[in-house]
Enzyme design. Sequence first.
Site: not given
Ligand code: IPE
Ligand code: IPE
Ligand code: MG
Length: 256
Positions: A26, A43, A137
């Site tokens: 995240d 990303h 892995l």
């Molecule tokens: C969890 O992150 C999903 C992934 C890392 C793919 P999110 O960014 O979607 O989670 P929330 O919305 O903060 O709970």
């Molecule tokens: C995690 O990073 C990647 C996915 C959920 C695909 P985020 O896109 O959720 O990043 P934040 O939480 O907005 O910083």
């Molecule tokens: Mg996120």
Amino acid sequence: MAKKKSNYENLIQSEKLPLHIAIIMDGNGRWAQRRLLPRTMGHRAGMSTLKEIVRACSDLGVKVLTVYAFSTENWKRPWEEVDYLMKLLVEFLRKEINELHQNQVRIKVLGNYSNLPLECQSEIEDALQITRDNPGLLLNIALNYGSRQEILAAVKVLARKVAAGEIEPDVINEETFSGLLYTKDIPDPDLLIRTAGEMRISNFLLWQIAYTELWITECLWPDFSKDDLLQAVWDYQQRDRKFGGLNGERQDGINA
Ligand code: IPE
Ligand code: IPE
Ligand code: MG
């Protein structure tokens, strides 16, 4: 700081490695926003981190790495972002498949990928096929994954079997239930890492993490490095895993 962190490499006990590490990757969006870049660039940077961490887990001798790449709830994001993530997945698999294969990595997907764009599906099928016999892995990519949906699907399978008179409700146990999840035949995660500081699970592996050790860092996923991974593993090795008992023995008999 960097010097201190690299010490973790020497401190890690190879006989106490987590067999299975799961990661909620995240913070890509915040990483980009802090640099005044579009979220998509976060990303892209996160994809490089994934590559590095897969290699680090392979080198370390971890058996299973499960990464949360796209949740069933992530469809709520603007379509441009979803589209970019799907294209990035295709790019990752195309660019990395040879090296992953050379490093004996076996790829598996957790989640229903049948409703992803066709290009993603065919790239996934190729990656699964190419790496299927690799002994190194196991890299589980959680894609269009939601733990509640996974659990409900298993419940429906069992309910149908009971309704058809194929099984008695009493024969359902933890083992039969686990065998109906995407993680069938894979040991539960020993360590769950979440980057970017949120203190939540976000519908990830709810059944499987019953006794998993949690490690949450403020570090955003694109900034996460091998040293951070080693620190998490070292920290994990200091924990006293009790599984509800008193003497730190795993229920499955494997020494924690
Ligand atoms: C969890 O992150 C999903 C992934 C890392 C793919 P999110 O960014 O979607 O989670 P929330 O919305 O903060 O709970
Ligand atoms: C995690 O990073 C990647 C996915 C959920 C695909 P985020 O896109 O959720 O990043 P934040 O939480 O907005 O910083
Ligand atoms: Mg996120």
